[in-house]
Scaffold this motif. Structure first.
Motif, PDB file in Angstrom:
ATOM      1  N   ARG A 242       0.833  -1.202   0.000  1.00 31.03           N
ATOM      2  CA  ARG A 242       0.000   0.000   0.000  1.00 31.03           C
ATOM      3  C   ARG A 242       0.872   1.258   0.000  1.00 31.03           C
ATOM      4  NH1 ARG A 242      -2.991   3.469   3.560  1.00 31.03           N
ATOM      5  NH2 ARG A 242      -1.740   2.767   5.319  1.00 31.03           N
ATOM      6  N   ALA A 243       2.066   1.153   0.593  1.00 29.31           N
ATOM      7  CA  ALA A 243       2.987   2.287   0.638  1.00 29.31           C
ATOM      8  C   ALA A 243       3.805   2.412  -0.647  1.00 29.31           C
ATOM      9  CB  ALA A 243       3.918   2.152   1.836  1.00 29.31           C
ATOM     10  N   GLY A 244       3.611   1.509  -1.589  1.00 28.61           N
ATOM     11  CA  GLY A 244       4.297   1.613  -2.875  1.00 28.61           C
ATOM     12  C   GLY A 244       5.446   0.641  -3.075  1.00 28.61           C
ATOM     13  N   PHE A 245       5.707  -0.253  -2.122  1.00 28.96           N
ATOM     14  CA  PHE A 245       6.810  -1.218  -2.245  1.00 28.96           C
ATOM     15  C   PHE A 245       6.250  -2.513  -2.832  1.00 28.96           C
ATOM     16  CE2 PHE A 245       7.847   1.631   1.313  1.00 28.96           C
ATOM     17  CZ  PHE A 245       9.018   2.177   0.833  1.00 28.96           C
ATOM     18  N   THR A 246       6.225  -2.577  -4.134  1.00 25.64           N
ATOM     19  CA  THR A 246       5.505  -3.643  -4.834  1.00 25.64           C
ATOM     20  C   THR A 246       6.410  -4.583  -5.625  1.00 25.64           C
ATOM     21  OG1 THR A 246       5.159  -2.165  -6.737  1.00 25.64           O
ATOM     22  CG2 THR A 246       3.442  -2.204  -5.039  1.00 25.64           C
ATOM     23  N   ARG A 247       7.712  -4.514  -5.415  1.00 31.56           N
ATOM     24  CA  ARG A 247       8.612  -5.380  -6.171  1.00 31.56           C
ATOM     25  C   ARG A 247       8.555  -6.818  -5.657  1.00 31.56           C
ATOM     26  NH1 ARG A 247      13.921  -1.473  -7.405  1.00 31.56           N
ATOM     27  NH2 ARG A 247      12.703   0.157  -8.482  1.00 31.56           N
ATOM     28  N   TYR A 248       9.269  -7.678  -6.342  1.00 35.23           N
ATOM     29  CA  TYR A 248       9.267  -9.107  -6.060  1.00 35.23           C
ATOM     30  C   TYR A 248       9.444  -9.388  -4.560  1.00 35.23           C
ATOM     31  CZ  TYR A 248      10.571 -14.038  -6.624  1.00 35.23           C
ATOM     32  OH  TYR A 248      10.633 -15.400  -6.553  1.00 35.23           O
ATOM     33  N   THR A 249       8.563 -10.218  -4.031  1.00 37.71           N
ATOM     34  CA  THR A 249       8.585 -10.547  -2.605  1.00 37.71           C
ATOM     35  C   THR A 249       8.329 -12.033  -2.430  1.00 37.71           C
ATOM     36  OG1 THR A 249       7.689  -8.359  -2.081  1.00 37.71           O
ATOM     37  CG2 THR A 249       7.578 -10.023  -0.343  1.00 37.71           C
ATOM     38  N   SER A 250       8.957 -12.626  -1.444  1.00 36.19           N
ATOM     39  CA  SER A 250       8.716 -14.024  -1.114  1.00 36.19           C
ATOM     40  C   SER A 250       8.701 -14.178   0.396  1.00 36.19           C
ATOM     41  CB  SER A 250       9.797 -14.918  -1.721  1.00 36.19           C
ATOM     42  OG  SER A 250       9.543 -16.275  -1.424  1.00 36.19           O
ATOM     43  N   CYS A 251       7.668 -14.827   0.911  1.00 39.25           N
ATOM     44  CA  CYS A 251       7.521 -14.943   2.370  1.00 39.25           C
ATOM     45  C   CYS A 251       7.764 -16.371   2.865  1.00 39.25           C
ATOM     46  CB  CYS A 251       6.131 -14.458   2.787  1.00 39.25           C
ATOM     47  SG  CYS A 251       5.831 -12.692   2.420  1.00 39.25           S
ATOM     48  N   TYR A 252       6.858 -17.274   2.607  1.00 35.27           N
ATOM     49  CA  TYR A 252       6.951 -18.620   3.179  1.00 35.27           C
ATOM     50  C   TYR A 252       8.061 -19.439   2.534  1.00 35.27           C
ATOM     51  CZ  TYR A 252       5.708 -23.378   4.515  1.00 35.27           C
ATOM     52  OH  TYR A 252       5.734 -24.656   4.999  1.00 35.27           O
ATOM     53  N   ARG A 253       8.796 -20.185   3.366  1.00 38.09           N
ATOM     54  CA  ARG A 253       9.732 -21.209   2.906  1.00 38.09           C
ATOM     55  C   ARG A 253       9.508 -22.438   3.758  1.00 38.09           C
ATOM     56  NH1 ARG A 253      14.109 -17.635   2.030  1.00 38.09           N
ATOM     57  NH2 ARG A 253      15.151 -18.137   3.970  1.00 38.09           N
ATOM     58  N   PRO A 254       9.428 -23.623   3.165  1.00 42.60           N
ATOM     59  CA  PRO A 254       9.089 -24.814   3.949  1.00 42.60           C
ATOM     60  C   PRO A 254      10.183 -25.273   4.898  1.00 42.60           C
ATOM     61  CG  PRO A 254       9.585 -25.407   1.677  1.00 42.60           C
ATOM     62  CD  PRO A 254       9.566 -23.911   1.724  1.00 42.60           C
ATOM     63  N   GLY A 255      11.427 -24.885   4.663  1.00 40.12           N
ATOM     64  CA  GLY A 255      12.497 -25.349   5.537  1.00 40.12           C
ATOM     65  C   GLY A 255      13.444 -24.239   5.904  1.00 40.12           C
ATOM     66  N   GLY A 256      14.418 -24.547   6.736  1.00 41.40           N
ATOM     67  CA  GLY A 256      15.416 -23.565   7.120  1.00 41.40           C
ATOM     68  C   GLY A 256      15.100 -22.914   8.452  1.00 41.40           C
ATOM     69  N   PRO A 257      16.012 -22.046   8.893  1.00 41.59           N
ATOM     70  CA  PRO A 257      15.860 -21.408  10.199  1.00 41.59           C
ATOM     71  C   PRO A 257      15.006 -20.145  10.114  1.00 41.59           C
ATOM     72  CG  PRO A 257      17.920 -20.765   9.214  1.00 41.59           C
ATOM     73  CD  PRO A 257      17.266 -21.707   8.239  1.00 41.59           C
ATOM     74  N   TYR A 258      15.026 -19.413  11.197  1.00 39.73           N
ATOM     75  CA  TYR A 258      14.334 -18.125  11.278  1.00 39.73           C
ATOM     76  C   TYR A 258      12.822 -18.307  11.151  1.00 39.73           C
ATOM     77  CZ  TYR A 258      19.037 -16.213  10.868  1.00 39.73           C
ATOM     78  OH  TYR A 258      20.368 -15.938  11.065  1.00 39.73           O
ATOM     79  N   GLU A 259      12.160 -17.260  10.730  1.00 39.85           N
ATOM     80  CA  GLU A 259      10.705 -17.240  10.790  1.00 39.85           C
ATOM     81  C   GLU A 259      10.010 -17.623   9.486  1.00 39.85           C
ATOM     82  OE1 GLU A 259      12.444 -15.582  14.005  1.00 39.85           O
ATOM     83  OE2 GLU A 259      12.616 -14.640  12.037  1.00 39.85           O
ATOM     84  N   HIS A 260      10.764 -17.847   8.413  1.00 37.25           N
ATOM     85  CA  HIS A 260      10.118 -18.168   7.133  1.00 37.25           C
ATOM     86  C   HIS A 260       9.187 -19.384   7.219  1.00 37.25           C
ATOM     87  CE1 HIS A 260      11.843 -15.204   4.434  1.00 37.25           C
ATOM     88  NE2 HIS A 260      13.042 -15.411   4.952  1.00 37.25           N
ATOM     89  N   PRO A 261       9.639 -20.524   7.743  1.00 37.35           N
ATOM     90  CA  PRO A 261       8.739 -21.684   7.785  1.00 37.35           C
ATOM     91  C   PRO A 261       7.592 -21.533   8.783  1.00 37.35           C
ATOM     92  CG  PRO A 261      10.827 -22.183   8.860  1.00 37.35           C
ATOM     93  CD  PRO A 261      11.004 -20.859   8.194  1.00 37.35           C
ATOM     94  N   LYS A 262       7.666 -20.516   9.632  1.00 39.24           N
ATOM     95  CA  LYS A 262       6.583 -20.242  10.581  1.00 39.24           C
ATOM     96  C   LYS A 262       5.597 -19.213  10.030  1.00 39.24           C
ATOM     97  CE  LYS A 262      10.006 -20.857  14.246  1.00 39.24           C
ATOM     98  NZ  LYS A 262      10.796 -20.168  15.297  1.00 39.24           N
ATOM     99  N   GLY A 263       5.891 -18.710   8.823  1.00 43.03           N
ATOM    100  CA  GLY A 263       5.013 -17.718   8.223  1.00 43.03           C
ATOM    101  C   GLY A 263       5.157 -16.344   8.839  1.00 43.03           C
ATOM    102  N   ARG A 264       6.325 -16.081   9.459  1.00 45.73           N
ATOM    103  CA  ARG A 264       6.513 -14.808  10.150  1.00 45.73           C
ATOM    104  C   ARG A 264       7.623 -13.962   9.525  1.00 45.73           C
ATOM    105  NH1 ARG A 264       6.533 -17.712  15.524  1.00 45.73           N
ATOM    106  NH2 ARG A 264       8.700 -17.037  15.646  1.00 45.73           N
ATOM    107  N   ALA A 265       7.980 -14.232   8.274  1.00 48.05           N
ATOM    108  CA  ALA A 265       9.058 -13.476   7.633  1.00 48.05           C
ATOM    109  C   ALA A 265       8.804 -13.349   6.145  1.00 48.05           C
ATOM    110  CB  ALA A 265      10.403 -14.153   7.882  1.00 48.05           C
ATOM    111  N   CYS A 266       9.315 -12.266   5.580  1.00 45.96           N
ATOM    112  CA  CYS A 266       9.250 -12.041   4.130  1.00 45.96           C
ATOM    113  C   CYS A 266      10.579 -11.466   3.660  1.00 45.96           C
ATOM    114  CB  CYS A 266       8.140 -11.055   3.763  1.00 45.96           C
ATOM    115  SG  CYS A 266       6.459 -11.689   3.963  1.00 45.96           S
ATOM    116  N   ASP A 267      10.943 -11.793   2.420  1.00 45.12           N
ATOM    117  CA  ASP A 267      12.111 -11.213   1.768  1.00 45.12           C
ATOM    118  C   ASP A 267      11.627 -10.347   0.614  1.00 45.12           C
ATOM    119  OD1 ASP A 267      14.115 -12.444   3.360  1.00 45.12           O
ATOM    120  OD2 ASP A 267      13.771 -14.330   2.292  1.00 45.12           O
TER     121      ASP A 267
END
Length: 342
Positions: A242-267
């Motif tokens: 909504r603020a205009g940051f619309t470039r390529y984004t990826s959030c969920y990852r099935p494996g690995g550390p951090y919050e990606h597999p928990k649905g709590r992180a985006c790149d």
């Protein structure tokens, strides 16, 4: 048409189809990330950072929320105390009326005993022992006594909240020091970071009844992959767009550390087409602005930490220098902004 030509046409068509499929996959938001996490790499995972970023950041935010609740209770109690003290002040003239009425009816002795008390508490104690005071007068004195008792209780409650405030501040200080010690091993020097007072203001994510950030499950469809995200992550993603940051984004990852597999992180890639090399020029400016947006709205979105261009922001420490484990664009976060949420 010769036989060799007929053989080459199907081969050419197959190559074109394969190229088209690859191109389509690279342009589909999140497809590469969901099917091939190696596209982005492991983002410099180390057990030290994984533990520190999760425990100290979360502990700090919990203490910060508790501190805000404590300070809100302090404000309510202080307001109640002011109301009670105003009531006591209001009752004083009525007590004087009791004295004047006693004088007219000849009850000078008892009233003088009251008026010459050394303190308000002594005044009340003596008043309770005077049987000559009329029922109406006793009601005034009882109201004054009750008001003073409420004031005493409010003061005790206020003292307890002040002690709780100090406890939460001590917890926050411990978390801050722990994070700084850990980050010192992977860089950790204070930096100017990415902060902008002109960053757009995000709409706040819902909080719990106590003002904190309750745990959320990975129960919402991820708009960037075929996986899932939490409601809070989806809100942050939507607010960024909504603020205009619309470039390529990826959030969920099935494996690995951090919050990606928990649905709590985006790149959030600095480029429109996906994760590539170090961001430069306008792409780097895009990343700077996005990182600043998340930091400015950290309290509104429930941000746990932000990583961008060899720097990391935590609520415990602010911006610090940071070096990934492998020194590549993924682990150094020079091609994407990493956002983790509580």
């Amino acid at each position: 048409m010769t036989g060799s030509t007929r053989q080459r046409i199907p081969l050419a068509l197959a190559l074109i189809a394969a190229f088209g499929a690859l191109a389509g996959a690279s342009l589909q938001p999140g497809a590469a990330e969901a099917d091939s996490p190696a596209v982005l790499g492991d983002e410099g995972d180390t057990p030290l950072l994984r533990d520190v970023l999760e425990s100290t950041g979360r502990g700090y935010l919990q203490a910060k929320s508790a501190l805000a609740s404590t300070q809100a209770r302090q404000a309510r109690i202080a307001a109640e105390l002011r109301r009670v003290e105003a009531r006591i002040t209001e009752l004083r003239p009525r007590v004087e009326q009791v004295a004047r009425a006693a004088y007219r009816t000849g009850r000078i002795g008892p009233v003088m005993v009251l008026l010459h008390s050394g303190s308000a508490d002594e005044f009340l104690e003596r008043a309770r022992g005077l049987e000559a005071v009329a029922l109406r007068d006793n009601e005034v004195l009882r109201s004054l006594r009750q008001a003073r008792e409420r004031a005493a209780r409010a003061k005790l409650a206020l003292d307890a909240e002040v002690a709780e405030e100090r406890r939460q501040l001590a917890i926050m200080l411990r978390q801050k020091r722990a994070a700084e010690r850990a980050l010192a091993q992977v860089g950790g020097a204070s930096t100017g970071g990415f902060v902008s007072a002109t960053s757009p203001v995000a709409r706040p994510a819902p909080r719990g009844a106590d003002g904190g950030w309750p745990a959320q499950s990975c129960g919402r469809p991820d708009p960037t992959t075929s996986g899932c995200v939490t409601a809070r992550t989806l809100h942050a993603y939507s607010e960024a767009r909504r603020a205009g940051f619309t470039r390529y984004t990826s959030c969920y990852r099935p494996g690995g550390p951090y919050e990606h597999p928990k649905g709590r992180a985006c790149d959030f890639s600095a480029e429109a087409g996906g994760f590539r090399g170090d961001a430069t020029g306008g792409n780097r400016t895009y990343g700077n602005n996005l990182a600043a947006f998340f930091v400015r709205n950290a309290d509104r979105l429930g941000v746990l930490y932000v990583i961008w261009y060899r720097q990391i922001w935590l609520p415990t420490t602010g911006w610090k220098s940071y070096s990934g484990a492998h020194g590549d664009p993924s682990s150094d976060h020079t091609n994407h902004v990493h956002l983790s949420l509580v």
